[in-house]
Enzyme design. Structure first.
Site, PDB file in Angstrom:
ATOM      1  N   SER A 175       2.344  17.795  15.709  1.00 15.05           N
ATOM      2  CA  SER A 175       2.103  16.060  15.278  1.00 15.05           C
ATOM      3  C   SER A 175       2.358  16.153  13.883  1.00 15.05           C
ATOM      4  CB  SER A 175       0.899  15.867  15.867  1.00 15.05           C
ATOM      5  OG  SER A 175      -0.427  16.609  14.899  1.00 15.05           O
ATOM      6  N   LYS A 176       2.233  14.938  13.298  1.00  9.03           N
ATOM      7  CA  LYS A 176       2.583  14.839  11.857  1.00  9.03           C
ATOM      8  C   LYS A 176       1.607  15.176  10.893  1.00  9.03           C
ATOM      9  CE  LYS A 176       4.649  10.018  12.471  1.00  9.03           C
ATOM     10  NZ  LYS A 176       4.498   8.733  12.185  1.00  9.03           N
ATOM     11  N   ARG A 177       0.440  15.682  11.607  1.00  9.23           N
ATOM     12  CA  ARG A 177      -0.478  16.199  10.751  1.00  9.23           C
ATOM     13  C   ARG A 177      -0.226  17.664  10.484  1.00  9.23           C
ATOM     14  NH1 ARG A 177      -4.374  19.360  13.332  1.00  9.23           N
ATOM     15  NH2 ARG A 177      -4.347  19.390  15.461  1.00  9.23           N
TER      16      ARG A 177
END
Length: 466
Positions: free
Chosen positions: A240-242
């Site tokens: 994911s973006k994290r």
């Protein structure tokens, strides 16, 4: 047979890390076999597809150095070919019109949910004549899929994967408005483009069973399939973006080199012995499907950053200067002089050793092109007090009389002065660094002084003293 691969992104967002790796694997496989690598923009979802996203895909691939052969194909421009394929299947008895109402489909869905099974169309229009069609219902066209036996995918990564045909329903080929579904469009496009090998994420594996049935119904040779495991975050969770699952342009803007990204993505799920640092030429020579693992790989920004630092250290000095000059010029507010450019090039060997990204390289090199008097950090200012000021004044006078201006002669003069004054060399070197770079961190200070030259060095020291 000429190997033909393709990368087929949907332009509903930017080119992300997972897509970039898929493109890289397809590109390498084609180049390894002296084949063709094609690009198809799957833009049939006109509501979500944007011109900006298409351009971002082009720009991202070009920046990565993944050149495609022939013109990029727009899937939306081929709707007529998709529709003709569905109508041929209809004429040949491999497809049929389905007149189910929205209410009937809702009932099927609710029954399946109540029974705890996935929604599958029950085939109620499979053998009914069109004369039974209710008024006011525009039909869809469905594939008349086999109802017994199994469909086998001889996957080059996953091995043989089977599914019972009674687990697959009659998928829609053309919607009621006459537009093709993804499944139909992909098969028709891959066939017409002569694609021999489909390399994509294993989230498409379930699609492959339906697509293979469609190939058989159309009487076409199916491509070979290779479904590669997806990328996870460093913690093992879905990327994911994290975790850093950002558009490729973000990594470009954050100061990563394309060759570092290529090398890192190559090693995400593919291996060649214990090799970690692999040039593009080696990657083309070595790449094969057998090297792709069956387990998800883990994306680690820290490892990518360390690899980027390696490529910076090994990078060509002039090329690195060319990359950072526009940013330095913008930061300076005016065109750089030839003297400043020459100084930057001469200082690059020391600068690139300390940087992990292009952005760090820009920050670390600015002092070479900065105009005097320099702007000093608080830590640098703190070093220019008391005894250090006197030491700098004395040493500046010595530097003015230095005949030969090299790293060796400067360092020798500094050591002689420090010994005479019974100072540790650092007591002189750190104030010198503060005065000459405006910071407490830089390449070796005697290297810096050699690059700056005698006149500029003395000018900066005098500025700091006043």
């Amino acid at each position: 047979m000429t190997v033909v691969t393709r990368f087929a992104p949907s332009p509903t967002g930017f080119l992300h890390i997972g897509g970039a790796r898929t493109a890289l694997f397809n590109w390498l496989f084609a180049r390894h076999h002296q084949g063709k690598f094609l690009l198809r923009i799957e833009d049939t979802d006109r509501k979500r597809s944007t011109d900006e996203a298409v351009q971002a895909i082009y720009d991202g691939l070009k920046w990565l150095g993944l050149d495609w052969d022939d013109e990029a194909v727009s899937q939306a421009s081929r709707i007529e070919q998709h529709r003709n394929a569905a109508l041929r299947l209809l004429d040949e008895g491999h497809a049929y019109r389905c007149y189910c109402s929205p209410e009937e489909l809702t009932e099927m869905r609710e029954t399946a949910r109540a029974d705890g099974r996935p929604m599958r169309y029950d085939g109620r229009w499979r053998d009914r004549p069109d004369e039974d069609a209710p008024e006011g219902i525009a039909p869809v066209i469905r594939l008349k899929a086999p109802q017994s036996g199994e469909t086998l995918i001889a996957d080059m990564v996953q091995g043989d994967v089977r599914v019972a045909n009674d687990q697959l329903d009659d998928m829609i080929l053309l919607r009621a408005d006459g537009t093709p579904t993804y499944m139909l469009a992909v098969v028709v496009d891959d066939h017409d483009m002569g694609v021999t090998d489909v390399i994509r994420g294993d989230d498409h594996l379930t699609n492959a069973f339906r697509q293979l049935q469609l190939y058989k119904a159309l009487g076409w040779q199916a491509p070979r399939f290779a479904h590669i495991p997806l990328i996870h975050g460093a913690d093992g969770a879905k990327l994911s973006k994290r975790h850093g699952a950002l558009g490729i342009e973000t990594y470009r803007d954050d100061g990563f080199l394309p060759e570092a990204i290529r090398n890192y993505l190559l090693r995400l799920g593919w291996s060649h012995g214990d090799e970690e640092t692999i040039s593009t030429e080696q990657a083309i020579e070595w790449f094969n499907i057998e090297g792709i693992g069956k387990s998800p790989s883990r994306f680690d920004v820290a490892k990518l950053t360390n690899l980027n630092a390696h490529y910076l250290r090994e990078g060509d000095d002039q090329r690195l200067c060319d990359i950072i000059l526009p940013k330095l010029t913008a930061r300076s507010g005016e065109a750089l002089t030839n003297v400043a450019k020459s100084r930057l090039l001469k200082g690059m060997p020391g600068l690139k050793e300390r940087a992990k990204t292009i952005l760090e390289l820009i920050d670390n090199s600015y002092f070479y092109i900065a105009k005097t008097p320099l702007e000093l950090t608080e830590k640098a200012q703190a070093l220019l007090t008391g005894e250090s000021v006197q030491a700098l004044a004395d040493f500046t006078a010595i530097l003015g009389d230095l005949g030969e201006w090299t790293h060796t002669t400067i360092e020798t003069a500094a050591r002689d002065y420090a010994e005479t004054r019974e100072l540790k060399l650092g007591k002189l070197a750190q104030p010198l660094r503060a005065a000459l770079t405006g910071s407490t961190v830089s390449p070796g200070i005697f290297d810096v002084m050699e690059v700056l030259g005698q006149e500029e060095t003395i000018t900066r020291l005098k500025d700091a003293l006043t």
